[in-house]
Scaffold this active site. Structure first.
Site, short mmCIF file in Angstrom:
data_model
loop_
_atom_site.label_atom_id
_atom_site.label_comp_id
_atom_site.label_asym_id
_atom_site.label_seq_id
_atom_site.Cartn_x
_atom_site.Cartn_y
_atom_site.Cartn_z
N GLU A 105 0.35 5.70 2.80
CA GLU A 105 0.24 4.26 2.61
C GLU A 105 0.94 3.90 1.30
O GLU A 105 1.11 4.75 0.43
CB GLU A 105 -1.23 3.85 2.60
CG GLU A 105 -1.45 2.36 2.76
CD GLU A 105 -0.73 1.79 3.96
OE1 GLU A 105 0.39 1.26 3.76
OE2 GLU A 105 -1.26 1.88 5.08
N CYS A 140 -1.04 1.77 9.40
CA CYS A 140 -0.62 3.17 9.35
C CYS A 140 0.79 3.25 9.88
O CYS A 140 1.02 3.03 11.07
CB CYS A 140 -1.57 4.05 10.17
SG CYS A 140 -1.09 5.80 10.18
#
Length: 265
Positions: free
Chosen positions: A111, A2
C-alpha cells in the site's frame, strides 16, 4: 484498496493450508499486479473424500473482475477491488457475492501513503506472525459470443483499522481459517449470512514495513522489493520537513556574488 500483493508460499504449503490440490506449478511471486493470473480457492460441486463438506478447488483466474453481462471486457473498467459493505447490492458483484465467494492466498500486500510533498511512500504489509493468509474474493466467469471463457476475480475490501489508517483508509478483507468453510459455502450461506465476516482485521494483525519505490514498477520481480528503507518523518501538520541547504563556504559565496553581477535577474 489493494493494488499489489505477493504469494511466497510453496505448492505444498498452499495445499496443506487450504485443503486443495494444486495442479499448476508456480514460483514465489513478489509483485503481483492487476490483470495477471492469480490463484483463488473455491468450493467444488462434490463432497471431499471422507468429509461432509464440499471438495475445495484451486484455480487460476485473471485479477480484474468482469461481470458476466459485460459485452466487451476491453471497454469495461478494470475492477480489481470490491467494497465488501455494498458488494451484495451492486449489479456488478451481487451475483458473485451470493454464489461465487472465494479465498485468495497471499503472503502480504503493498500500500502507498501520500506524503506532504505529493510523493508516496510504499509499504510491504504482512501478517505480524508471518505465514500465509487469505483475502475474501469474488469470482466470475465471462463468456464471449464465440463461446470462449475467461475466469476473473476481485479482492474485497473493508474500512481500515486504526493501526493502518494513516497509510490508507481501506484494507483487503481478511478471512480467518476458522471461517473459511462458512465463507465458501454459498449453498448454505447467502450473502446476508456472512455479513458478520465483513469487518476490519484486528489492530495487531499486520505490520507495515516501508520499502523502496521499486515496487511501483509492475515488471520488477526482484526479491529485494521487501527490503526495509528509512521511513520519511512527517510533521504533525502532515508535511515533510524542508530539506536543509548546506552552508556555502566563504569562497563559494564570493564567487556566487560575482556571478550575480552578470545576471539580468
Amino acid at each position: 484498496m489493494c493494488g499489489r500483493f505477493a504469494l511466497l508460499a510453496t505448492i505444498d504449503e498452499v495445499e496443506a493450508h487450504f485443503g486443495v490440490i494444486v495442479d499448476e506449478a508456480f514460483p514465489p511471486r513478489y509483485n503481483i499486479s492487476p490483470t495477471q493470473p492469480v490463484m483463488v480457492v473455491m468450493n467444488g460441486e462434490t463432497p471431499a473424500p471422507g468429509s461432509n463438506r464440499p471438495e475445495r478447488i484451486a484455480m487460476l483466474v485473471r485479477w480484474g473482475f468482469v461481470p458476466s453481462w459485460t459485452k466487451d471486457p476491453l471497454n469495461f473498467p478494470l475492477m480489481i477491488n470490491a467494497r465488501s459493505e455494498t458488494a451484495h447490492e451492486k449489479p456488478s458483484f451481487r451475483t458473485a457475492m451470493e454464489h461465487r465467494r472465494s479465498l485468495l492466498p497471499v503472503s502480504g500486500f503493498y500500500e502507498w501513503r501520500k506524503l506532504g510533498d505529493g510523493r508516496k511512500q510504499a509499504y510491504w504489509i504482512r501478517p505480524r506472525k508471518g505465514g500465509m493468509i487469505a483475502f475474501g474474493a469474488l469470482m466470475e466467469t465471462w463468456m464471449s459470443g464465440d463461446g470462449s471463457q475467461m475466469d476473473t476475480a476481485a479482492i474485497l475490501t473493508t474500512a481500515s483499522n486504526n493501526a493502518l489508517s494513516h497509510i490508507h483508509d481501506r484494507l483487503p478483507l481478511v478471512i480467518h481459517p476458522e471461517d473459511y468453510q462458512e465463507w465458501l459455502d454459498c449453498k448454505r450461506n447467502r450473502a446476508k449470512d456472512v455479513q458478520h465476516l465483513l469487518k476490519p482485521v484486528q489492530e495487531d494483525f499486520f505490520e507495515a514495513i516501508p520499502v523502496s519505490d521499486k515496487i511501483n514498477h509492475a515488471r520488477y520481480f526482484g526479491t529485494d522489493v521487501h527490503e526495509r528503507v528509512e521511513e520519511p518523518v512527517i510533521s504533525q501538520a502532515g508535511k515533510l520537513p524542508k530539506p536543509v541547504k548546506p552552508k556555502k563556504s566563504a569562497a563559494k559565496k564570493k564567487k556566487d556574488d560575482n556571478d550575480d553581477q552578470f545576471s539580468m535577474f
